[in-house]
Write an enzyme that holds these catalytic residues in place. Structure first.
Site, PDB file in Angstrom:
ATOM      1  N   HIS A 191      -7.634   9.962  -1.567  1.00  0.00           N
ATOM      2  CA  HIS A 191      -6.887   9.910  -0.309  1.00  0.00           C
ATOM      3  C   HIS A 191      -7.623  10.588   0.843  1.00  0.00           C
ATOM      4  O   HIS A 191      -7.628  10.068   1.958  1.00  0.00           O
ATOM      5  CB  HIS A 191      -5.505  10.538  -0.502  1.00  0.00           C
ATOM      6  CG  HIS A 191      -4.474   9.992   0.425  1.00  0.00           C
ATOM      7  ND1 HIS A 191      -3.130  10.004   0.144  1.00  0.00           N
ATOM      8  CD2 HIS A 191      -4.569   9.410   1.642  1.00  0.00           C
ATOM      9  CE1 HIS A 191      -2.455   9.445   1.133  1.00  0.00           C
ATOM     10  NE2 HIS A 191      -3.309   9.086   2.059  1.00  0.00           N
TER      11      HIS A 191
ATOM     12  N   ASP B 249       0.843  -1.194   0.000  1.00  0.00           N
ATOM     13  CA  ASP B 249       0.000   0.000   0.000  1.00  0.00           C
ATOM     14  C   ASP B 249       0.878   1.244   0.000  1.00  0.00           C
ATOM     15  O   ASP B 249       1.658   1.475   0.928  1.00  0.00           O
ATOM     16  CB  ASP B 249      -0.884  -0.001   1.254  1.00  0.00           C
ATOM     17  CG  ASP B 249      -1.802   1.207   1.311  1.00  0.00           C
ATOM     18  OD1 ASP B 249      -2.998   1.051   0.998  1.00  0.00           O
ATOM     19  OD2 ASP B 249      -1.336   2.301   1.690  1.00  0.00           O
TER      20      ASP B 249
ATOM     21  N   TYR C  72       2.975   9.987  -0.498  1.00  0.00           N
ATOM     22  CA  TYR C  72       4.105   9.465   0.281  1.00  0.00           C
ATOM     23  C   TYR C  72       5.449   9.776  -0.376  1.00  0.00           C
ATOM     24  O   TYR C  72       6.492   9.656   0.265  1.00  0.00           O
ATOM     25  CB  TYR C  72       3.998   7.945   0.445  1.00  0.00           C
ATOM     26  CG  TYR C  72       2.767   7.442   1.149  1.00  0.00           C
ATOM     27  CD1 TYR C  72       1.887   8.307   1.792  1.00  0.00           C
ATOM     28  CD2 TYR C  72       2.467   6.081   1.166  1.00  0.00           C
ATOM     29  CE1 TYR C  72       0.746   7.829   2.424  1.00  0.00           C
ATOM     30  CE2 TYR C  72       1.336   5.603   1.804  1.00  0.00           C
ATOM     31  CZ  TYR C  72       0.477   6.470   2.426  1.00  0.00           C
ATOM     32  OH  TYR C  72      -0.649   5.987   3.046  1.00  0.00           O
TER      33      TYR C  72
ATOM     34  N   LYS D 240      -2.743   5.866  -4.156  1.00  0.00           N
ATOM     35  CA  LYS D 240      -3.773   6.869  -3.877  1.00  0.00           C
ATOM     36  C   LYS D 240      -3.464   8.161  -4.626  1.00  0.00           C
ATOM     37  O   LYS D 240      -2.299   8.479  -4.886  1.00  0.00           O
ATOM     38  CB  LYS D 240      -3.843   7.141  -2.367  1.00  0.00           C
ATOM     39  CG  LYS D 240      -3.943   5.877  -1.522  1.00  0.00           C
ATOM     40  CD  LYS D 240      -3.883   6.156  -0.043  1.00  0.00           C
ATOM     41  CE  LYS D 240      -3.714   4.871   0.745  1.00  0.00           C
ATOM     42  NZ  LYS D 240      -2.307   4.389   0.734  1.00  0.00           N
TER      43      LYS D 240
END
Length: 306
Positions: free
Chosen positions: A137, A70, A75, A104
């Site tokens: 998200h 994931d 990120y 996401k």
């Protein structure tokens, strides 16, 4: 705007000992979603793992048996995740079909055209042909674009480059707002969920609509490891397990999908082994009793992960 670009090169990466022997690493137990697809109940989360470090973490996770990774645009490590998948032999071919890969959309790229362009970039970074789940998200109710974003996600699903559609941090009002506009509930709602912040109303509402719940920060960013004091340690001792494993087993007993994060191979393996722990009703009741109303993370009503 239709998505046509596919990754057209796959480099060879020098991560020693990375190729995974899939015959010795079975996939985790899975859950059937409302779209008929099966998602492994334990995944490896990679939040706050630097792009330069995450490839090895992905390789280690796949080697110890994870079949669910994931990540997210926010990120900043999709390129490294793709590097790890390619090195381990999971970016293409038969092995790719054995892996569940989630990413996401950045909140700043919500909207129809921007979401399509964003996904095209993300797919190139991940060095694969499709993702198993693409997620909104954050709901950003103060700047709501989930309806037009969902139209883009549907197009990606129709094109076969996304298989399952999900959301993160959606409260019941957000889920209903989306459904009223698009006539469809997501397959998964990923939310902050751990013993001291159980979000029971969100969990119950999501599950009542056939939406699977996935927990991020399943141990409260480590704070919940001490929340139960000696009693939680005693439960762990009775199961010959760590406190972390007991908390993860509690999630699984509640039919919650989990994505614990670790950058250490031994801890990755330990987390995965939590699926073999069978808690008693008393164990579960005690962990249930730890619930509070205190978040470890952000409030979906006000936060945007740009």
């Amino acid at each position: 705007h239709r998505v046509t670009t596919q990754p057209n090169f796959y480099a060879t990466y020098a991560i020693v000992g990375c190729m995974v022997d899939v015959t010795t690493t079975p996939a985790a137990d899975s859950m059937k979603l409302n779209d008929g697809r099966n998602i492994p109940c334990i995944g490896a989360g990679v939040l706050r793992i630097d792009n330069g470090d995450v490839a090895q973490v992905v390789c280690d996770a796949l080697e110890v048996g994870y079949r669910h990774i994931d990540t997210a645009a926010g990120y900043g490590n999709e390129d490294g995740v793709g590097e790890g998948l390619a090195c381990a032999g999971f970016a293409q071919g038969e092995n790719r079909s054995k892996l569940w890969l989630t990413t996401k959309l950045r909140d700043s790229e919500q909207g129809y055209d921007t979401a399509l362009r964003a996904f095209e970039r993300q797919l190139r970074l991940l060095k694969t042909d499709y993702v198993d789940m693409y997620m909104i998200h954050w709901p950003t109710p103060f700047d709501w674009r989930s309806d037009t974003t969902w139209a883009a996600l549907r197009e990606l699903r129709e094109a076969g480059v996304v298989k399952t559609l999900g959301v993160c941090n959606f409260m019941p009002t957000d889920l209903d707002r989306l459904y009223d506009q698009v006539g469809e509930y997501p397959a998964v709602n990923q939310i902050e969920l751990h013993p001291t912040f159980q979000q029971r109303e969100v969990v119950e509402y999501s599950q009542s609509k056939g939406i699977a719940v996935q927990a991020y920060s399943p141990m409260g960013r480590g704070a919940d490891l001490t929340a139960g004091g000696e009693q939680l340690k005693q439960i762990a001792a009775r199961h010959n397990a760590s406190v972390a494993q007991v908390i993860l087993a509690w999630h699984l007993a509640k039919n919650i999908i989990i994505i614990p994060k670790s950058a250490h191979k031994e801890r990755l393996a330990e987390n995965l082994e939590s699926r073999s722990i069978k808690l008693t009703a008393d164990d579960i009741a005690f962990i249930d009793s730890l619930n509070t109303l205190t978040r470890a993370g952000h409030d979906p009503a006000t936060f945007s992960y740009s």
